[in-house]
Write a protein that holds these residues in place. Structure first.
Motif, PDB file in Angstrom:
ATOM      1  N   GLU A 248       0.826  -1.068  -0.090  1.00 14.56           N
ATOM      2  CA  GLU A 248       0.026  -0.045   0.220  1.00 14.56           C
ATOM      3  C   GLU A 248       0.787   1.289  -0.126  1.00 14.56           C
ATOM      4  O   GLU A 248       0.431   2.213  -0.829  1.00 14.56           O
ATOM      5  N   TYR A 249       1.871   1.149   0.977  1.00 16.92           N
ATOM      6  CA  TYR A 249       2.788   2.268   0.918  1.00 16.92           C
ATOM      7  C   TYR A 249       3.476   2.554  -0.340  1.00 16.92           C
ATOM      8  O   TYR A 249       3.524   3.692  -0.845  1.00 16.92           O
TER       9      TYR A 249
ATOM     10  N   ALA B 103       5.387   5.711   5.897  1.00 18.83           N
ATOM     11  CA  ALA B 103       3.880   6.160   5.508  1.00 18.83           C
ATOM     12  C   ALA B 103       3.889   7.703   5.973  1.00 18.83           C
ATOM     13  O   ALA B 103       3.395   8.523   5.333  1.00 18.83           O
TER      14      ALA B 103
ATOM     15  N   ALA C 266       1.298   4.133  -2.994  1.00 18.47           N
ATOM     16  CA  ALA C 266       1.165   5.491  -2.709  1.00 18.47           C
ATOM     17  C   ALA C 266       2.441   6.343  -3.195  1.00 18.47           C
ATOM     18  O   ALA C 266       2.473   7.416  -3.820  1.00 18.47           O
TER      19      ALA C 266
ATOM     20  N   LEU D  94      -2.899   6.476   1.440  1.00 17.33           N
ATOM     21  CA  LEU D  94      -1.995   6.367   2.604  1.00 17.33           C
ATOM     22  C   LEU D  94      -3.021   6.350   3.902  1.00 17.33           C
ATOM     23  O   LEU D  94      -2.820   5.938   4.948  1.00 17.33           O
TER      24      LEU D  94
ATOM     25  N   LYS E 108       3.358  11.016   3.880  1.00 16.90           N
ATOM     26  CA  LYS E 108       2.077  11.729   4.095  1.00 16.90           C
ATOM     27  C   LYS E 108       2.655  13.512   4.244  1.00 16.90           C
ATOM     28  O   LYS E 108       2.066  14.168   3.686  1.00 16.90           O
TER      29      LYS E 108
END
Length: 581
Positions: free
Chosen positions: A195-196, A228, A199, A215, A232
């Motif tokens: 997932e990171y 992460a 992003a 994120l 962000k």
């Protein structure tokens, strides 16, 4: 002291015809334990384990090491590649791969990656290198397949490293890689690393909004996933939510005070927002936590310098020079400190310590200016020419430096001769040709200046600076106003907020009698860049429109910057009674 290449470890000690110790690691140890060898005693042949190489392979390895000692790293790579192919030894392959990576040898890396997977198909290092090579070959599905195999083995698949490479891919391939990542995430739905990485990939392809959306659920499920958090903060700043980014990172740098990358990002954002004392406090905290990190020390020194804490900055910059870290940057800023203090010789000494990198030519330019100010212009020019002879690959930069030095010293004829000599050697150098064009205009030779600028435009039609310069020269030196406006309009289309181009557009419109649009452009130019020449143009347009008091205000502001500005003074003298404001 001779310093060998970092990726080569000499195998010239403890050699036998059977092999080279340490290339593949020791063979299986014997069942009986041998007593430890004393440091004072040379190890016996029986205590050393050798890889069992054929003589031809051993010769390739030895000759490769010798070539490296002589600086022939190309030969080293060729020999190691052949040795890897002949021996198929994993240790030799890995060493050859490190050499190929150090030399950016893509073709060798591809061959070695394929060979490595043949010999050891489940090796995580081989899979990782093969994935990177597959990306370079635009075989994105193959790359992700290798990374997924590492993931299935429970290893670190480095999906983030692969995603970071997306910034170098064309848009269609970036989208293809994004689709493949999302498909992979569907097969592994509980992977925060994936997932990171998605992003990170979205950031690389210029979609910070979607990256943030990806994120948020990740951080909700894994609130302590620090990569992460860093991403962000960076994305919020990119999305122009700058205060939110600062607040977010301030909180999280306190949650994770040992995260150097997070603290460094926060400190740099503070600098970008002009919060210099807060930035200094942050870098001070980091340097205390990581006292042996030279990059943090440099950042702390530079922000201290910006905050006017010269003594602290000097102390830390000198410490970097003594340690041999960031010496070019440190010497440059130490030179600036002494320069601003009027300590010419000390400044020259520090500037001379800048031997390469981005600060080399600024340091040399300032050294030359200091010598010229000390009536040593000939020495400065001779120094530049000597360096040019010793560094022919950068000759154009040295020529430009010499031309600019002579211009700064009002040696216009010498500067013109130097620029002409430089262009005989480097006729395609746009910077030198532009410098000569501006000089020719100053020397009242607009025809020759026009020729130089047209040649630049022919070679680089998108050169807004040259287009604007040509349009302005035609406006001020000729009656070819329509042609001049065409060039300026082209420049403005390329760089619509450039105040110099706005001023040119306003001035050509004023010369054409289009007063209202001229005032609009000149007002924008003055607002963005209140320069004395812009003041002359804007003030004259205001005066002509009947706004005489406003014109006087603009002219007074221009004179505050340069009371002797020729164009501004001439304008005021021509339009007012004896120049009385």
């Amino acid at each position: 002291m001779h310093k060998s290449a970092p990726f080569l470890v000499s195998c010239l000690i403890g050699l036998s015809l059977a092999g080279c110790a340490g290339l593949t690691g020791p063979k299986e140890a014997p069942d009986t334990e041998e007593p430890a060898t004393s440091k004072a005693e040379a190890p016996s042949e029986d205590s050393i384990q050798y890889a069992d190489f054929e003589p031809e392979v051993l010769y390739l390895l030895l000759s490769g090491e010798i070539a490296a000692q002589r600086g022939r790293f190309d030969v080293t790579l060729v020999n190691y590649l052949k040795a890897a192919q002949k021996s198929r030894d994993p240790g030799v392959i890995e060493r050859a791969m490190r050499i190929a990576q150090s030399l950016n040898g893509d073709n060798a890396q591809k061959q070695l990656a394929d060979l490595w997977l043949e010999v050891d198909p489940d090796n995580p290092k081989a899979l990782r290198v093969s994935a990177i090579q597959a990306v370079k070959r635009k075989e994105l599905d193959v790359a992700l397949g290798h990374m997924e195999k590492i993931m299935d083995q429970g290893g670190d698949a480095d999906f983030d490293s692969l995603a970071a490479l997306a910034g170098n891919l064309p848009p269609e391939e970036q989208q293809e890689l994004l689709v493949l990542y999302k498909e992979l995430a569907e097969r592994h739905p509980y992977s925060p690393e994936l997932e990171y990485s998605i992003a990170l990939l979205l950031k690389a392809i210029g979609d910070p909004g979607q990256a943030l959306d990806r994120l948020d659920p990740l951080l909700e499920a894994h609130p302590n996933f620090q990569p992460a958090i860093i991403l962000k903060g960076d994305l919020l700043y990119q999305a122009n939510a700058k205060q939110q980014a600062l607040d977010y990172l301030m909180v999280n740098t306190r949650r994770f005070p040992a995260n150097r990358q997070m603290g460094t990002l926060y400190g740099r954002m503070l600098i970008g927002e002009g919060e210099l004392q807060a930035a200094q406090d942050e870098f001070n905290r980091l340097t205390k936590q990581y006292p042996n990190n030279p990059s943090l020390l440099l950042s702390h020194a530079l922000v201290a310098l910006e905050n006017g804490q010269t003594d602290l900055a000097k102390r830390e910059l000198k410490s970097l020079v003594q340690q041999g870290h960031h010496t070019n940057e440190a010497n440059y800023y130490l030179g600036r400190i002494e320069d601003e203090a009027g300590n010419t010789q000390q400044a020259i000494g520090y500037y001379s310590g800048v031997t390469q990198g981005n600060y080399y030519f600024p340091a040399l330019a300032r050294t030359s200016a200091l010598l010229a100010a000390d009536d040593r212009l000939d020495e400065a020019v001779a120094n530049i020419r000597n360096l040019k002879g010793a560094n022919p690959q950068q000759a154009e930069n040295f020529w430009l430096l010499e031309v600019n030095l002579l211009l700064d010293q009002n040696q216009q004829q010498d500067a013109l001769a130097t620029a002409t000599e430089a262009l005989e050697e480097h006729p395609d150098n746009i910077q030198i040709r532009y410098a000569r064009a501006m000089l020719l205009d100053t020397l009242n030779q607009p025809g020759r200046a026009e020729d130089d600028l047209k040649r630049i435009i022919d070679e680089d039609p998108g050169n807004a600076v040259a287009l604007n310069a040509l349009g302005y020269i035609l406006t001020t030196r000729t009656d070819r106003l329509s042609e001049a406006r065409n060039y300026i309009e082209r420049a403005l289309a390329l760089d619509p907020e450039n105040p110099a181009i706005l001023d040119s557009m306003g001035w050509v419109l004023f010369q054409e009698g289009q007063l209202k649009p001229a005032l609009d452009y000149l007002a924008r130019a003055w607002s963005a860049y209140p320069d004395p020449e812009v003041a002359a143009h804007y003030g004259e347009a205001l005066w002509t429109s009947g706004a005489e008091e406003q014109a006087r205000i603009v002219w007074k502001e221009g004179l505050k910057q340069d009371a002797d500005h020729d164009i501004l003074r001439e304008t005021i003298q021509r339009l007012t009674d004896n120049g009385d404001l």
